[in-house]
Design a protein around this motif. Structure first.
Motif, PDB file in Angstrom:
ATOM      1  N   THR A 199      52.148  31.125  53.006  1.00 38.25           N
ATOM      2  CA  THR A 199      51.077  32.103  52.819  1.00 38.25           C
ATOM      3  C   THR A 199      49.774  31.365  52.546  1.00 38.25           C
ATOM      4  N   PHE A 200      48.775  31.658  53.344  1.00 40.56           N
ATOM      5  CA  PHE A 200      47.437  31.108  53.124  1.00 40.56           C
ATOM      6  C   PHE A 200      46.553  32.228  52.597  1.00 40.56           C
ATOM      7  N   ALA A 201      45.908  31.996  51.470  1.00 37.54           N
ATOM      8  CA  ALA A 201      45.092  33.028  50.824  1.00 37.54           C
ATOM      9  C   ALA A 201      43.611  32.695  50.966  1.00 37.54           C
ATOM     10  N   THR A 202      42.905  33.518  51.700  1.00 39.38           N
ATOM     11  CA  THR A 202      41.465  33.355  51.902  1.00 39.38           C
ATOM     12  C   THR A 202      40.704  34.301  50.975  1.00 39.38           C
ATOM     13  N   ALA A 203      39.697  33.781  50.302  1.00 37.22           N
ATOM     14  CA  ALA A 203      38.902  34.601  49.385  1.00 37.22           C
ATOM     15  C   ALA A 203      38.011  35.562  50.157  1.00 37.22           C
ATOM     16  N   VAL A 204      37.902  36.795  49.636  1.00 39.48           N
ATOM     17  CA  VAL A 204      37.020  37.812  50.206  1.00 39.48           C
ATOM     18  C   VAL A 204      36.097  38.311  49.101  1.00 39.48           C
ATOM     19  N   PHE A 205      34.821  38.415  49.421  1.00 43.78           N
ATOM     20  CA  PHE A 205      33.827  38.899  48.473  1.00 43.78           C
ATOM     21  C   PHE A 205      33.102  40.101  49.081  1.00 43.78           C
ATOM     22  N   PHE A 206      33.130  41.226  48.360  1.00 43.90           N
ATOM     23  CA  PHE A 206      32.324  42.382  48.749  1.00 43.90           C
ATOM     24  C   PHE A 206      31.119  42.428  47.820  1.00 43.90           C
ATOM     25  N   GLN A 207      29.934  42.378  48.396  1.00 41.90           N
ATOM     26  CA  GLN A 207      28.709  42.263  47.611  1.00 41.90           C
ATOM     27  C   GLN A 207      27.910  43.562  47.678  1.00 41.90           C
ATOM     28  N   LYS A 208      27.464  44.003  46.506  1.00 44.17           N
ATOM     29  CA  LYS A 208      26.747  45.281  46.397  1.00 44.17           C
ATOM     30  C   LYS A 208      25.468  45.089  45.588  1.00 44.17           C
ATOM     31  N   GLY A 209      24.339  45.436  46.186  1.00 47.42           N
ATOM     32  CA  GLY A 209      23.077  45.454  45.450  1.00 47.42           C
ATOM     33  C   GLY A 209      22.586  44.088  45.013  1.00 47.42           C
ATOM     34  N   THR A 210      21.946  44.069  43.850  1.00 48.77           N
ATOM     35  CA  THR A 210      21.358  42.845  43.308  1.00 48.77           C
ATOM     36  C   THR A 210      22.428  42.012  42.615  1.00 48.77           C
ATOM     37  N   MET A 211      22.496  40.734  42.969  1.00 49.21           N
ATOM     38  CA  MET A 211      23.500  39.835  42.394  1.00 49.21           C
ATOM     39  C   MET A 211      22.840  38.567  41.882  1.00 49.21           C
ATOM     40  N   HIS A 212      23.419  38.034  40.848  1.00 50.45           N
ATOM     41  CA  HIS A 212      22.965  36.755  40.326  1.00 50.45           C
ATOM     42  C   HIS A 212      24.143  36.084  39.640  1.00 50.45           C
ATOM     43  N   THR A 213      24.084  34.770  39.572  1.00 48.74           N
ATOM     44  CA  THR A 213      25.129  34.000  38.913  1.00 48.74           C
ATOM     45  C   THR A 213      24.498  32.869  38.126  1.00 48.74           C
ATOM     46  N   GLY A 214      25.276  32.267  37.277  1.00 48.53           N
ATOM     47  CA  GLY A 214      24.818  31.141  36.468  1.00 48.53           C
ATOM     48  C   GLY A 214      26.004  30.527  35.767  1.00 48.53           C
ATOM     49  N   ILE A 215      25.780  29.431  35.078  1.00 47.55           N
ATOM     50  CA  ILE A 215      26.876  28.745  34.418  1.00 47.55           C
ATOM     51  C   ILE A 215      26.413  28.228  33.068  1.00 47.55           C
ATOM     52  N   ALA A 216      27.256  28.380  32.075  1.00 53.71           N
ATOM     53  CA  ALA A 216      27.052  27.758  30.761  1.00 53.71           C
ATOM     54  C   ALA A 216      28.145  26.719  30.593  1.00 53.71           C
ATOM     55  N   ALA A 217      27.758  25.521  30.192  1.00 60.26           N
ATOM     56  CA  ALA A 217      28.697  24.408  30.112  1.00 60.26           C
ATOM     57  C   ALA A 217      28.778  23.867  28.694  1.00 60.26           C
ATOM     58  N   THR A 218      29.999  23.690  28.201  1.00 62.78           N
ATOM     59  CA  THR A 218      30.271  23.017  26.929  1.00 62.78           C
ATOM     60  C   THR A 218      31.089  21.770  27.247  1.00 62.78           C
ATOM     61  N   THR A 219      30.629  20.601  26.770  1.00 67.11           N
ATOM     62  CA  THR A 219      31.220  19.350  27.222  1.00 67.11           C
ATOM     63  C   THR A 219      31.651  18.463  26.055  1.00 67.11           C
ATOM     64  N   SER A 220      32.553  17.535  26.359  1.00 69.89           N
ATOM     65  CA  SER A 220      32.944  16.482  25.422  1.00 69.89           C
ATOM     66  C   SER A 220      33.423  15.289  26.230  1.00 69.89           C
ATOM     67  N   ALA A 221      33.381  14.112  25.631  1.00 75.43           N
ATOM     68  CA  ALA A 221      33.824  12.890  26.318  1.00 75.43           C
ATOM     69  C   ALA A 221      34.359  11.908  25.282  1.00 75.43           C
ATOM     70  N   HIS A 222      35.467  11.281  25.591  1.00 75.75           N
ATOM     71  CA  HIS A 222      35.998  10.269  24.674  1.00 75.75           C
ATOM     72  C   HIS A 222      36.683   9.154  25.458  1.00 75.75           C
ATOM     73  N   ARG A 223      36.743   8.000  24.829  1.00 75.98           N
ATOM     74  CA  ARG A 223      37.352   6.833  25.462  1.00 75.98           C
ATOM     75  C   ARG A 223      38.860   6.992  25.555  1.00 75.98           C
ATOM     76  N   GLU A 224      39.386   6.486  26.659  1.00 79.84           N
ATOM     77  CA  GLU A 224      40.815   6.302  26.817  1.00 79.84           C
ATOM     78  C   GLU A 224      41.061   4.838  27.132  1.00 79.84           C
ATOM     79  N   ARG A 225      42.323   4.487  27.250  1.00 81.06           N
ATOM     80  CA  ARG A 225      42.640   3.084  27.464  1.00 81.06           C
ATOM     81  C   ARG A 225      42.052   2.545  28.766  1.00 81.06           C
TER      82      ARG A 225
END
Length: 274
Positions: free
Chosen positions: A154-180
């Protein structure tokens, strides 16, 4: 006496905004965008195997989620939970069933009939292209029972139905630490707005002298919230001094159509490595 049974089981699900599984039938494009002005789109199927493929088109609902370790998963269901912006029940395909001979291609038209009075925004669904017959049955013997298991992909293709005014954005929370053997960079992404954030994350590791030591990049599809983890590995041992990760999350996706995905300004930042 040997008994022969031919049960069919789901062998693989390949998701449009994730890495696809090996399959005999290729499907393009990777995403369909529909609206009241453009209520239909074309999906092209090509049989790349040496056997005929039986094809069935269905619809479902599901989107990428992640666990605490950043592992991605997509669970596709016949119906969506209450409150989800599902378009699955509004979608139709013509034809819904067909047989593809080796090397043959077929165009399938996907249409949407959306109810009146919808709020502005994006509504989601999946076109499920189910194929079987391209691979020979798997022979198995258990005691006196001989079985032939037919594979269905089964191959699943994404479908988007768009209505009217649309907007998107992203909020990111991050961290970083050493590994070996490098630095683990974790980014928690929260989608803002009323449309899916389709983009990529790029991370670069720098030392105190502003030398770039490592980099990593991957695509993301943020429908709600998503956690991604990257291990930034350098070709040589990391220095003992301060390190930092510089990252950018943007809507640059060359694998997606130029018209359709909602775009926004990049989100970027810097995080010190612990």
């Amino acid at each position: 006496m040997h008994l022969v049974s031919r049960p069919s089981f789901l062998a693989a699900i390949a998701l449009a905004l994730l890495a696809p599984a090996a399959r005999a039938v290729t499907v393009s494009p990777t995403a369909l965008y529909l609206s009241a002005r453009n209520p239909s789109a074309l999906l092209t199927l090509i049989n790349t195997s040496s056997r005929a493929e039986e094809i069935e088109i269905a619809f479902g609902f599901g989107y990428p989620t992640s666990d605490s370790s950043g592992t991605l998963a997509v669970v596709i269901t016949d119906s969506a939970a209450t409150g989800e912006p599902s378009a699955a029940n509004w979608l139709r395909a013509f034809p819904r069933r067909l047989v593809l001979q080796p090397g043959q291609r077929q165009v399938v038209r996907v249409t949407v009939v959306a109810p009146a009075g919808l709020a502005d925004g994006e509504y989601w669904g999946r076109v499920l292209v189910k194929s079987r017959g391209g691979e020979p049955p798997i022979e198995q013997t258990q005691g006196q029972v001989h079985m032939q298991l037919s594979l269905e992909t089964t191959f699943a293709t994404a479908v988007f139905f768009q209505k009217g005014t649309m907007h998107t954005g992203i909020a990111a929370t991050t961290s970083a630490h050493r590994e070996r053997d490098g630095v683990q960079f974790t980014v928690d992404l929260h989608r803002e707005g009323n449309a899916v954030f389709l983009g990529r994350v790029r991370a670069e590791l720098y030392d105190s002298a502003d030398h770039r030591l490592a980099e990593a990049e991957d695509v993301v599809a943020v429908y709600r919230d998503l956690r991604r983890r990257f291990v930034l590995r350098s070709g040589s041992p990391l220095p003992d001094g301060p390190l930092e990760v510089r990252y950018v999350v943007d809507t640059e996706r060359p694998d997606l159509p130029s018209v359709g995905p909602v775009r926004t300004e990049p989100t970027n930042g810097t995080v010190a490595v612990r």
